[in-house]
Design a protein around this motif. Structure first.
Motif, PDB file in Angstrom:
ATOM      1  N   GLU A  72     -30.651  14.351 -19.386  1.00  0.00           N
ATOM      2  CA  GLU A  72     -31.250  14.294 -18.056  1.00  0.00           C
ATOM      3  C   GLU A  72     -30.184  13.901 -17.047  1.00  0.00           C
ATOM      4  N   ARG A  73     -30.241  14.534 -15.888  1.00  0.00           N
ATOM      5  CA  ARG A  73     -29.260  14.258 -14.837  1.00  0.00           C
ATOM      6  C   ARG A  73     -29.966  13.910 -13.529  1.00  0.00           C
ATOM      7  N   GLU A  74     -31.138  13.280 -13.651  1.00  0.00           N
ATOM      8  CA  GLU A  74     -31.897  12.913 -12.469  1.00  0.00           C
ATOM      9  C   GLU A  74     -31.362  11.633 -11.844  1.00  0.00           C
ATOM     10  N   THR A  99     -31.588  19.844  -3.439  1.00  0.00           N
ATOM     11  CA  THR A  99     -31.779  19.922  -4.890  1.00  0.00           C
ATOM     12  C   THR A  99     -30.541  19.437  -5.618  1.00  0.00           C
ATOM     13  N   GLY A 102     -30.271  15.703  -5.624  1.00  0.00           N
ATOM     14  CA  GLY A 102     -31.199  14.974  -6.465  1.00  0.00           C
ATOM     15  C   GLY A 102     -32.549  14.664  -5.867  1.00  0.00           C
ATOM     16  N   CYS A 138     -30.601  24.210  -9.442  1.00  0.00           N
ATOM     17  CA  CYS A 138     -30.627  23.457 -10.698  1.00  0.00           C
ATOM     18  C   CYS A 138     -29.776  24.142 -11.759  1.00  0.00           C
ATOM     19  N   ARG A 143     -29.075  20.107 -13.198  1.00  0.00           N
ATOM     20  CA  ARG A 143     -30.357  19.419 -13.293  1.00  0.00           C
ATOM     21  C   ARG A 143     -31.284  20.142 -14.266  1.00  0.00           C
ATOM     22  N   ARG A 145     -34.602  19.182 -14.352  1.00  0.00           N
ATOM     23  CA  ARG A 145     -35.916  19.021 -13.733  1.00  0.00           C
ATOM     24  C   ARG A 145     -35.879  19.720 -12.383  1.00  0.00           C
TER      25      ARG A 145
END
Length: 241
Positions: A72-74, A99, A102, A138, A143, A145
């Motif tokens: 995950e890269r949130e 986007t 983040g 993304c 990302r 998500r």
């Protein structure tokens, strides 16, 4: 490794055809059977999957889903952007960069000074286009998500369904009025945050008053006046990077 959004149930060992957009991209890249790509569903269960190209058709690409990586890269904080719709392609650029930076979600705001007005089928097409812009961003930035791009609404409409701060989250309004607080001071804490900025020319006094009455706190990014597409991105960078 090329990355593609694949909004279907992904399970290691399963075989499937890539969505049309991803398949076209694979064709353009001239990938061949045996080459590997990365797929991500964009929502739960999150993460990303290795996949192997099995067959290349004229317009379809068949792959096998391989190992799952719980990557995950949130951002550590959920910042939801409410951005006044800007003219021309500036809104595309804003959504793409928001986007990448983040943003947890993006709501295009039909402000009183917005030049672009959307209704009916045109609004549906524009929303689908903006969501595709977020997907492509993304794919590029890593990302896993995809932030939802919500239907365009007026500030009054948004407040009608979000009358109170959500989950105890904060609300900030980018404003030039006296008494504003610097962004970092106003955004204290690590809970979810809703950040509101206007289109070219900013929000009207009536819109600002409405937002302030519903719990938005005025904030500033400094003494310089930034363009409508620059200001929310500067705020996201300061909050999330």
């Amino acid at each position: 490794m090329p990355r593609f959004h694949c909004p279907e149930p992904l399970t290691p060992g399963a075989e499937l055809d890539l969505p049309p957009g991803a398949a076209r991209h694979v064709q353009v890249l001239r990938l061949q059977p045996g080459d590997t790509v990365t797929l991500f569903p964009g929502d739960d269960p999150g993460g990303e999957f290795d996949a192997t190209v099995l067959r290349m058709g004229r317009s379809d690409v068949h792959v096998r889903v391989d190992a799952h990586r719980a990557t995950e890269r949130e951002a550590a904080r959920a910042v939801h952007l409410l951005a006044g719709i800007t003219a021309g392609e500036r809104m595309d650029w804003l959504i793409e960069k928001a986007t990448e930076l983040g943003a947890a979600s993006i709501t295009p705001l039909v402000a009183e000074r917005s030049v672009l007005r959307l209704k009916g089928e045109r609004a549906d097409k524009k929303l689908a286009h903006w969501q595709a812009v977020a997907v492509a961003a993304c794919e590029q930035c890593g990302r896993n998500r995809v932030p939802p791009v919500h239907p365009a609404v007026t500030l009054a409409e948004w407040l009608g369904t979000n009358a109170a701060p959500v989950d105890g989250g904060g609300r900030l309004l980018l404003s030039l009025r006296p008494g504003t607080r610097p962004l970092r001071a106003a955004a204290g804490g690590d809970g979810p945050l809703w950040f509101l900025s206007g289109p070219e020319g900013g929000l009207t006094p009536a819109e600002e008053a409405l937002a302030l009455a519903q719990g938005f706190q005025p904030t500033t990014l400094g003494p310089r006046v930034l363009r409508a597409e620059t200001a929310p991105l500067a705020a996201l960078a300061a909050l999330l990077m």
